[in-house]
Design an enzyme around this catalytic site. Structure first.
Site, mmCIF file in Angstrom:
data_model
loop_
_atom_site.group_PDB
_atom_site.id
_atom_site.type_symbol
_atom_site.label_atom_id
_atom_site.label_comp_id
_atom_site.label_asym_id
_atom_site.label_seq_id
_atom_site.Cartn_x
_atom_site.Cartn_y
_atom_site.Cartn_z
ATOM 1 N N THR A 178 2.639 -28.047 -20.057
ATOM 2 C CA THR A 178 2.675 -26.434 -19.474
ATOM 3 C C THR A 178 1.528 -27.678 -17.980
ATOM 4 O O THR A 178 0.921 -28.837 -18.261
ATOM 5 C CB THR A 178 1.405 -26.169 -20.221
ATOM 6 O OG1 THR A 178 2.434 -24.883 -20.854
ATOM 7 C CG2 THR A 178 0.791 -25.359 -18.421
ATOM 8 N N ARG A 206 7.186 -12.712 -24.380
ATOM 9 C CA ARG A 206 5.791 -13.374 -24.817
ATOM 10 C C ARG A 206 5.683 -14.263 -23.609
ATOM 11 O O ARG A 206 6.272 -14.480 -23.044
ATOM 12 C CB ARG A 206 6.168 -14.349 -25.777
ATOM 13 C CG ARG A 206 4.925 -15.630 -26.029
ATOM 14 C CD ARG A 206 4.675 -16.435 -25.373
ATOM 15 N NE ARG A 206 3.450 -16.951 -26.096
ATOM 16 C CZ ARG A 206 2.962 -18.390 -25.392
ATOM 17 N NH1 ARG A 206 3.277 -18.664 -23.830
ATOM 18 N NH2 ARG A 206 2.123 -19.345 -26.492
ATOM 19 N N VAL A 207 3.939 -13.455 -23.619
ATOM 20 C CA VAL A 207 3.431 -14.460 -22.133
ATOM 21 C C VAL A 207 1.985 -15.284 -22.808
ATOM 22 O O VAL A 207 1.393 -14.850 -23.917
ATOM 23 C CB VAL A 207 2.603 -12.930 -21.815
ATOM 24 C CG1 VAL A 207 1.751 -13.583 -20.947
ATOM 25 C CG2 VAL A 207 3.592 -12.078 -20.928
#
Length: 315
Positions: A178, A206-207
């Site tokens: 990320t 999916r969050v």
């Protein structure tokens, strides 16, 4: 006039030795792209967007091009940006057709809404004049091979992607990264942004924590800003970036980041990394993974970049 500052990250995990230089170089390029903007008077919001754009375009990281595949073999991207001056927040999730989801999040700052997902986020992006891409252009061979590996791995958990190799459940060869940025502009305003493809082999739809206010991304001129990377479900449940920024009321950023990550591990067994910047322009970096790829601009504009979370309170 405030002295501008910017710090970025490219993921917290066990980065293999042969990939560390790519992570360091990518983070360095992001700071080098955003620092001149800040120096010349750009807002913190525009600086973090520009930095994250560089990281989204770099296939080294799990954001934009190079993002992981979900269990359906599809890339779904999340991103957010927050303005510490106004507490305006823009987040998008499950975006499939845009290479730079942080740009969509930035446009959302100018509306009355905070979070859009899936088709609605993409429709908004088109209305804003942003250009879609063929989703196939986001996929890199590394992630296709990883997808095939995880499909055949019994008992794999998405949290496994972040555990240090010294834990009982080693991370192995699962790549992730990320990306995020926190900046302070010459007007004294702070902003933070985060962008991700999420965890490898996640459920469709999916969050994660990245596009959620106070979880993976937070900024407040009264305290500071933070961007997180790591086990998203744990970061969400503890509102880790908001927690870290509240600690800035009584300690330096390195200590604030450490306290927040200690809390994450104590309460939910989570593994993560944090970059921080307080309202006085002091940096903080901490993780409980083996590495965190990051870079920041020193006072003279030179760039420090590393995968080791060395204390930076004196910068």
């Amino acid at each position: 006039m405030t002295r501008p500052r910017i710090i970025v990250h490219g993921g917290a995990w066990t980065i293999p030795a042969d990939r560390q230089q790519a992570h360091i170089a990518g983070c360095r390029r992001a700071v080098e792209a955003a620092w001149p903007l800040l120096r010349d008077g750009a807002t913190a919001v525009e600086a973090v967007r520009a930095a994250v754009n560089v990281l989204e375009d770099d296939p080294t990281f799990d954001a934009g091009r190079g993002a992981v595949l979900n269990r359906d073999g599809v890339i779904e991207l999340d991103a957010a940006i927050m303005d510490g001056a106004t507490l305006d927040f823009g987040g998008v999730a499950a975006v499939r057709r845009f290479a730079n989801p942080v740009d969509i999040a930035r446009r959302l700052l100018d509306t009355e809404f905070c979070l859009l997902v899936g088709e609605g986020a993409e429709r908004f992006a088109l209305e804003q004049g942003l250009k879609p891409v063929d989703p196939a252009t986001l996929l890199v061979e590394r992630e296709r091979l990883l997808y095939e590996t995880l499909r055949s791995r019994a008992g794999y958990s998405t949290h496994d992607a972040f555990r240090p190799v010294t834990d009982t459940a080693p991370a192995g060869d699962v790549p992730k990264g990320t990306v995020g940025a926190v900046a302070l502009d010459i007007h004294g305003n702070i902003a933070a942004a985060t962008s991700t493809g999420g965890t490898p082999f996640k459920l469709a739809g999916r969050v994660g924590d990245s596009p959620l206010c106070g979880a993976g991304t937070y900024a407040d001129n009264e305290t500071g800003g933070a961007s997180a990377t790591g086990f998203g479900e744990g970061v969400m449940r503890t509102l880790m970036t908001h927690c870290a920024c509240e600690h800035l009321r009584e300690c330096l950023p390195d200590e604030a980041a450490r306290r927040a990550i200690d809390m994450l591990h104590r309460r939910v067994g989570g593994h993560a990394g944090l970059i921080m910047l307080d309202r006085h322009g002091r940096y903080g970096v901490h993780c409980n993974t083996d590495h965190i790829a990051h870079a920041y601009a020193r006072a003279d504009g030179t760039v420090h970049a590393s995968v080791t979370p060395d204390p930076v309170t004196g910068e």
